[in-house]
Write a protein that holds these residues in place. Structure first.
Motif, PDB file in Angstrom:
ATOM      1  N   GLU A 182       0.837  -1.188   0.000  1.00 40.68           N
ATOM      2  CA  GLU A 182       0.000   0.000   0.000  1.00 40.68           C
ATOM      3  C   GLU A 182       0.881   1.249   0.000  1.00 40.68           C
ATOM      4  OE1 GLU A 182      -0.004  -2.355   2.243  1.00 40.68           O
ATOM      5  OE2 GLU A 182      -2.011  -3.219   2.487  1.00 40.68           O
ATOM      6  N   PRO A 183       0.462   2.310  -0.723  1.00 41.47           N
ATOM      7  CA  PRO A 183       1.291   3.523  -0.808  1.00 41.47           C
ATOM      8  C   PRO A 183       1.641   4.135   0.545  1.00 41.47           C
ATOM      9  CG  PRO A 183      -0.405   3.576  -2.497  1.00 41.47           C
ATOM     10  CD  PRO A 183      -0.715   2.386  -1.623  1.00 41.47           C
ATOM     11  N   TRP A 184       0.738   4.047   1.526  1.00 37.72           N
ATOM     12  CA  TRP A 184       1.017   4.687   2.813  1.00 37.72           C
ATOM     13  C   TRP A 184       2.188   4.042   3.546  1.00 37.72           C
ATOM     14  CZ3 TRP A 184       0.742   1.670   7.174  1.00 37.72           C
ATOM     15  CH2 TRP A 184      -0.037   0.508   7.113  1.00 37.72           C
ATOM     16  N   ARG A 185       2.552   2.829   3.143  1.00 33.22           N
ATOM     17  CA  ARG A 185       3.677   2.146   3.791  1.00 33.22           C
ATOM     18  C   ARG A 185       5.022   2.543   3.186  1.00 33.22           C
ATOM     19  NH1 ARG A 185       2.472  -4.030   3.312  1.00 33.22           N
ATOM     20  NH2 ARG A 185       4.490  -4.123   4.406  1.00 33.22           N
ATOM     21  N   VAL A 186       4.977   3.285   2.092  1.00 30.98           N
ATOM     22  CA  VAL A 186       6.193   3.611   1.337  1.00 30.98           C
ATOM     23  C   VAL A 186       6.645   5.035   1.642  1.00 30.98           C
ATOM     24  CG1 VAL A 186       7.196   3.858  -0.965  1.00 30.98           C
ATOM     25  CG2 VAL A 186       5.523   2.034  -0.512  1.00 30.98           C
ATOM     26  N   GLU A 187       7.927   5.194   1.910  1.00 24.45           N
ATOM     27  CA  GLU A 187       8.529   6.518   2.092  1.00 24.45           C
ATOM     28  C   GLU A 187       9.603   6.712   1.027  1.00 24.45           C
ATOM     29  OE1 GLU A 187      11.127   9.152   5.313  1.00 24.45           O
ATOM     30  OE2 GLU A 187      10.411   7.150   5.853  1.00 24.45           O
ATOM     31  N   ILE A 188       9.496   7.818   0.298  1.00 22.18           N
ATOM     32  CA  ILE A 188      10.424   8.124  -0.788  1.00 22.18           C
ATOM     33  C   ILE A 188      11.401   9.206  -0.325  1.00 22.18           C
ATOM     34  CG2 ILE A 188      10.648   8.978  -3.150  1.00 22.18           C
ATOM     35  CD1 ILE A 188       9.194   6.397  -3.177  1.00 22.18           C
ATOM     36  N   ASP A 189      12.689   8.952  -0.509  1.00 24.80           N
ATOM     37  CA  ASP A 189      13.724   9.954  -0.207  1.00 24.80           C
ATOM     38  C   ASP A 189      14.231  10.498  -1.537  1.00 24.80           C
ATOM     39  OD1 ASP A 189      15.763  11.512   0.743  1.00 24.80           O
ATOM     40  OD2 ASP A 189      17.072   9.840   1.305  1.00 24.80           O
ATOM     41  N   SER A 190      13.830  11.720  -1.872  1.00 26.03           N
ATOM     42  CA  SER A 190      14.196  12.289  -3.169  1.00 26.03           C
ATOM     43  C   SER A 190      14.836  13.653  -2.987  1.00 26.03           C
ATOM     44  CB  SER A 190      12.966  12.403  -4.077  1.00 26.03           C
ATOM     45  OG  SER A 190      12.023  13.300  -3.533  1.00 26.03           O
ATOM     46  N   PHE A 191      15.533  14.093  -4.030  1.00 20.52           N
ATOM     47  CA  PHE A 191      16.149  15.416  -4.013  1.00 20.52           C
ATOM     48  C   PHE A 191      16.196  15.941  -5.439  1.00 20.52           C
ATOM     49  CE2 PHE A 191      19.572  12.599  -5.086  1.00 20.52           C
ATOM     50  CZ  PHE A 191      20.428  13.325  -5.897  1.00 20.52           C
ATOM     51  N   GLY A 192      16.404  17.243  -5.574  1.00 19.40           N
ATOM     52  CA  GLY A 192      16.503  17.845  -6.898  1.00 19.40           C
ATOM     53  C   GLY A 192      15.476  18.938  -7.101  1.00 19.40           C
ATOM     54  N   LEU A 193      15.248  19.278  -8.363  1.00 24.30           N
ATOM     55  CA  LEU A 193      14.314  20.319  -8.759  1.00 24.30           C
ATOM     56  C   LEU A 193      13.194  19.707  -9.589  1.00 24.30           C
ATOM     57  CD1 LEU A 193      16.926  23.011  -9.879  1.00 24.30           C
ATOM     58  CD2 LEU A 193      15.733  22.895  -7.686  1.00 24.30           C
ATOM     59  N   ASN A 194      12.200  20.521  -9.898  1.00 23.78           N
ATOM     60  CA  ASN A 194      11.068  20.032 -10.676  1.00 23.78           C
ATOM     61  C   ASN A 194      11.519  19.409 -11.991  1.00 23.78           C
ATOM     62  OD1 ASN A 194       8.852  21.168 -12.983  1.00 23.78           O
ATOM     63  ND2 ASN A 194       8.078  19.942 -11.305  1.00 23.78           N
ATOM     64  N   HIS A 195      11.118  18.168 -12.215  1.00 22.08           N
ATOM     65  CA  HIS A 195      11.454  17.403 -13.415  1.00 22.08           C
ATOM     66  C   HIS A 195      12.954  17.140 -13.543  1.00 22.08           C
ATOM     67  CE1 HIS A 195       7.471  18.403 -15.699  1.00 22.08           C
ATOM     68  NE2 HIS A 195       7.285  17.806 -14.544  1.00 22.08           N
ATOM     69  N   LEU A 196      13.708  17.488 -12.528  1.00 22.24           N
ATOM     70  CA  LEU A 196      15.149  17.216 -12.488  1.00 22.24           C
ATOM     71  C   LEU A 196      15.474  16.659 -11.104  1.00 22.24           C
ATOM     72  CD1 LEU A 196      16.450  20.492 -14.192  1.00 22.24           C
ATOM     73  CD2 LEU A 196      16.443  18.207 -15.201  1.00 22.24           C
ATOM     74  N   SER A 197      14.855  15.542 -10.778  1.00 23.49           N
ATOM     75  CA  SER A 197      14.980  14.993  -9.429  1.00 23.49           C
ATOM     76  C   SER A 197      15.367  13.521  -9.481  1.00 23.49           C
ATOM     77  CB  SER A 197      13.663  15.166  -8.662  1.00 23.49           C
ATOM     78  OG  SER A 197      12.608  14.509  -9.346  1.00 23.49           O
ATOM     79  N   TRP A 198      15.880  13.052  -8.357  1.00 23.60           N
ATOM     80  CA  TRP A 198      16.311  11.667  -8.226  1.00 23.60           C
ATOM     81  C   TRP A 198      15.782  11.094  -6.914  1.00 23.60           C
ATOM     82  CZ3 TRP A 198      19.054  15.636 -10.130  1.00 23.60           C
ATOM     83  CH2 TRP A 198      19.721  15.477 -11.358  1.00 23.60           C
ATOM     84  N   VAL A 199      15.445   9.821  -6.922  1.00 22.90           N
ATOM     85  CA  VAL A 199      15.086   9.100  -5.700  1.00 22.90           C
ATOM     86  C   VAL A 199      16.314   8.310  -5.267  1.00 22.90           C
ATOM     87  CG1 VAL A 199      13.680   7.243  -4.735  1.00 22.90           C
ATOM     88  CG2 VAL A 199      12.633   8.961  -6.228  1.00 22.90           C
ATOM     89  N   ARG A 200      16.787   8.589  -4.067  1.00 20.41           N
ATOM     90  CA  ARG A 200      18.000   7.918  -3.591  1.00 20.41           C
ATOM     91  C   ARG A 200      17.707   6.892  -2.495  1.00 20.41           C
ATOM     92  NH1 ARG A 200      20.517  13.406  -0.923  1.00 20.41           N
ATOM     93  NH2 ARG A 200      18.782  13.881   0.482  1.00 20.41           N
ATOM     94  N   GLY A 201      16.444   6.789  -2.113  1.00 20.04           N
ATOM     95  CA  GLY A 201      16.081   5.803  -1.104  1.00 20.04           C
ATOM     96  C   GLY A 201      14.591   5.530  -1.129  1.00 20.04           C
ATOM     97  N   ILE A 202      14.224   4.277  -0.916  1.00 23.28           N
ATOM     98  CA  ILE A 202      12.819   3.885  -0.803  1.00 23.28           C
ATOM     99  C   ILE A 202      12.706   2.955   0.393  1.00 23.28           C
ATOM    100  CG2 ILE A 202      10.878   2.683  -1.875  1.00 23.28           C
ATOM    101  CD1 ILE A 202      12.076   3.382  -4.599  1.00 23.28           C
ATOM    102  N   ARG A 203      11.839   3.323   1.321  1.00 20.41           N
ATOM    103  CA  ARG A 203      11.662   2.501   2.512  1.00 20.41           C
ATOM    104  C   ARG A 203      10.216   2.030   2.614  1.00 20.41           C
ATOM    105  NH1 ARG A 203      15.577   6.179   3.663  1.00 20.41           N
ATOM    106  NH2 ARG A 203      14.101   7.867   4.064  1.00 20.41           N
ATOM    107  N   VAL A 204      10.060   0.771   2.935  1.00 16.33           N
ATOM    108  CA  VAL A 204       8.746   0.191   3.216  1.00 16.33           C
ATOM    109  C   VAL A 204       8.735  -0.217   4.681  1.00 16.33           C
ATOM    110  CG1 VAL A 204       7.128  -1.672   2.717  1.00 16.33           C
ATOM    111  CG2 VAL A 204       8.424  -0.617   0.854  1.00 16.33           C
ATOM    112  N   ASP A 205       7.837   0.384   5.436  1.00 14.98           N
ATOM    113  CA  ASP A 205       7.777   0.144   6.887  1.00 14.98           C
ATOM    114  C   ASP A 205       9.139   0.390   7.533  1.00 14.98           C
ATOM    115  OD1 ASP A 205       5.122  -0.621   6.482  1.00 14.98           O
ATOM    116  OD2 ASP A 205       5.662  -2.735   6.252  1.00 14.98           O
ATOM    117  N   GLY A 206       9.863   1.385   7.006  1.00 16.27           N
ATOM    118  CA  GLY A 206      11.154   1.753   7.569  1.00 16.27           C
ATOM    119  C   GLY A 206      12.337   0.968   7.044  1.00 16.27           C
ATOM    120  N   ARG A 207      12.103  -0.037   6.200  1.00 13.76           N
ATOM    121  CA  ARG A 207      13.188  -0.876   5.678  1.00 13.76           C
ATOM    122  C   ARG A 207      13.563  -0.431   4.268  1.00 13.76           C
ATOM    123  NH1 ARG A 207      13.533  -5.574   2.549  1.00 13.76           N
ATOM    124  NH2 ARG A 207      11.255  -5.633   2.335  1.00 13.76           N
ATOM    125  N   GLU A 208      14.860  -0.226   4.023  1.00 14.90           N
ATOM    126  CA  GLU A 208      15.334   0.206   2.709  1.00 14.90           C
ATOM    127  C   GLU A 208      15.138  -0.915   1.688  1.00 14.90           C
ATOM    128  OE1 GLU A 208      16.199   2.176  -0.254  1.00 14.90           O
ATOM    129  OE2 GLU A 208      16.602   3.293   1.595  1.00 14.90           O
TER     130      GLU A 208
END
Length: 325
Positions: A182-208
Motif C-alpha cells: 500500500e502507498p502509505w507504507r512507502v517513504e520516498i527519499d528524493s532530491f533535486g528540482l522540478n522534473h530534475l529529481s532523483w530518488v535515492r532511497g525507498i523505505r517500506v515500513d522503515g526498511r530500505e
C-alpha cells in the motif's frame, strides 16, 4: 475559507474539484472562485464542477468570474494552472525544437525555456495582484515549467509560493505497485528540482528496499501499467544507484528520446487538443456529474491529491513531509 483557481477553464479543474469536494469539511470551504480569460471554457468547466458538487451534497460554491481581483479578494490559497498561448503555443515550441534536432518538450530544453518566457511575466503580475487582494495567501503553482516559475516568483519577492507537480506522487504510487504494498507504507527519499529529481532511497515500513526494486526490474522488466518515471534500463538504474525523474530521460537518453519524439505522428499538444474535445463535450453535457475516464489520459493523474495534500498540510499545520517539486 476561500480558494481561488487561476486558469479554472483548464480541463484539469474537475480533477481538482473532486478533491475539494472530498475534503470540504477539513478545509472549512465556503467558496471556490474560478477565474479564466476564456469565458466559454470557464462556463463549461464551472458548470460541470457545480453539478459534481450538487450530486455529492457539497455546501460550498464554485463561482466563475472574469474579474481577477474579485477572484483573489480574501482568498487563503491561490492555485495557478495557466497556459499562456494555449496548446497551439505548446505545439509551436515542440516543433521549433524538433525541426532543429532539439528537445521541444514543454518543461525541458528549448520548449521549456520558451514557455517560461511567456509564463513568468504573467505570474509575476498575478503576484502583484495577490499582494494587493490577499497578501497572506499561499500561491500553489502547477503551471509549467514549475521549477523555473517558482524560483522566479520567489526572486520577485513572493515568499508564500510553492511549485507543485504530480510526478512525485505518481512515482510513489508506481513504486508501491511494483513492490506490491500500500502507498502509505512507502517513504520516498528524493532530491533535486522540478522534473530534475532523483530518488535515492525507498523505505517500506522503515526498511530500505531500493536495491530490491532494482533486482526486480533487472529480473523481470517493468510492468506495462507503470508510468514513464521508471522507464530506464535496469542496468542503468543499478549503476546510478538512484531512480531519476522520467524527464531526465531527455538528458540521459537524449538521442533515444529525440528519435521517439520525431517519430510520433502528432505532437503532445495536438494529442491534448484532440483529447480536450472529448473532455469538454463531457463537461458540457448537463446530465453528467462524474469526471470522464479520459481525464486520466490528460497527464494530471493524482493532481488533486498532490494539491490537496499540500493545502491541508499548510492549513492544518500537520508538520508532515511533502515532496513538492
Amino acid at each position: 475559507m476561500k480558494i481561488a483557481i487561476i486558469g479554472a477553464g483548464s480541463s484539469y479543474t474537475p480533477e481538482l474539484a473532486t478533491g475539494l469536494i472530498e475534503h470540504e469539511s477539513e478545509l472549512s470551504l465556503d467558496l471556490v472562485a474560478c477565474f479564466d480569460i476564456d469565458s466559454r471554457r470557464l462556463e463549461v468547466v464551472t458548470g460541470f464542477c457545480r453539478r459534481m458538487a450538487a450530486a455529492r451534497g457539497a455546501r460550498f460554491e464554485f463561482e466563475p468570474t472574469n474579474d481577477i481581483e474579485r477572484a483573489l479578494e480574501g482568498a487563503s490559497f491561490v492555485l495557478t494552472q495557466i497556459r499562456v498561448g494555449g496548446q497551439q503555443a505548446r505545439h509551436s515550441d515542440i516543433k521549433l525544437g524538433l525541426d532543429n534536432d532539439l528537445i521541444g518538450q514543454e518543461t525541458t530544453g528549448i520548449g521549456g525555456f520558451a514557455k517560461a518566457m511567456r509564463t513568468i511575466p504573467v505570474l509575476v503580475d498575478l503576484c502583484r495582484k495577490i499582494d494587493a487582494r490577499c497578501p497572506d495567501a499561499w500561491l500553489v503553482n502547477f503551471t509549467n515549467p514549475s521549477g523555473l516559475v517558482a524560483e522566479a516568483l520567489m526572486r520577485h519577492g513572493r515568499e508564500r509560493v510553492i511549485g507543485l507537480c504530480n510526478i512525485p506522487i505518481n512515482l510513489h504510487h508506481d513504486v508501491a505497485a511494483l513492490l506490491g504494498v500500500e502507498p502509505w507504507r512507502v517513504e520516498i527519499d528524493s532530491f533535486g528540482l522540478n522534473h530534475l529529481s532523483w530518488v535515492r532511497g525507498i523505505r517500506v515500513d522503515g526498511r530500505e528496499v531500493l536495491p530490491e526494486l532494482f533486482d526486480r526490474v533487472l529480473a523481470a522488466g517493468l510492468p506495462a501499467n507503470l508510468s514513464d518515471e521508471l522507464d530506464y534500463p535496469g542496468e542503468f538504474l543499478r549503476a546510478l544507484g538512484m531512480i531519476p525523474s522520467g524527464y531526465l530521460r531527455y538528458y540521459y537518453l537524449r538521442r533515444r528520446m529525440l528519435r521517439k519524439l520525431k517519430a510520433q505522428p502528432r505532437t503532445r499538444a495536438e494529442q491534448v487538443m484532440e483529447l480536450e474535445k472529448k473532455l469538454f463535450s463531457h463537461y458540457a453535457d448537463e446530465s453528467r456529474t462524474e469526471p470522464p475516464a479520459e481525464l486520466s489520459s490528460r497527464g494530471g493523474a493524482l493532481y488533486s491529491r498532490a494539491a490537496l495534500d499540500v493545502v491541508l498540510s499548510l492549513l492544518l499545520d500537520r508538520k508532515d513531509r511533502q515532496v513538492l517539486d
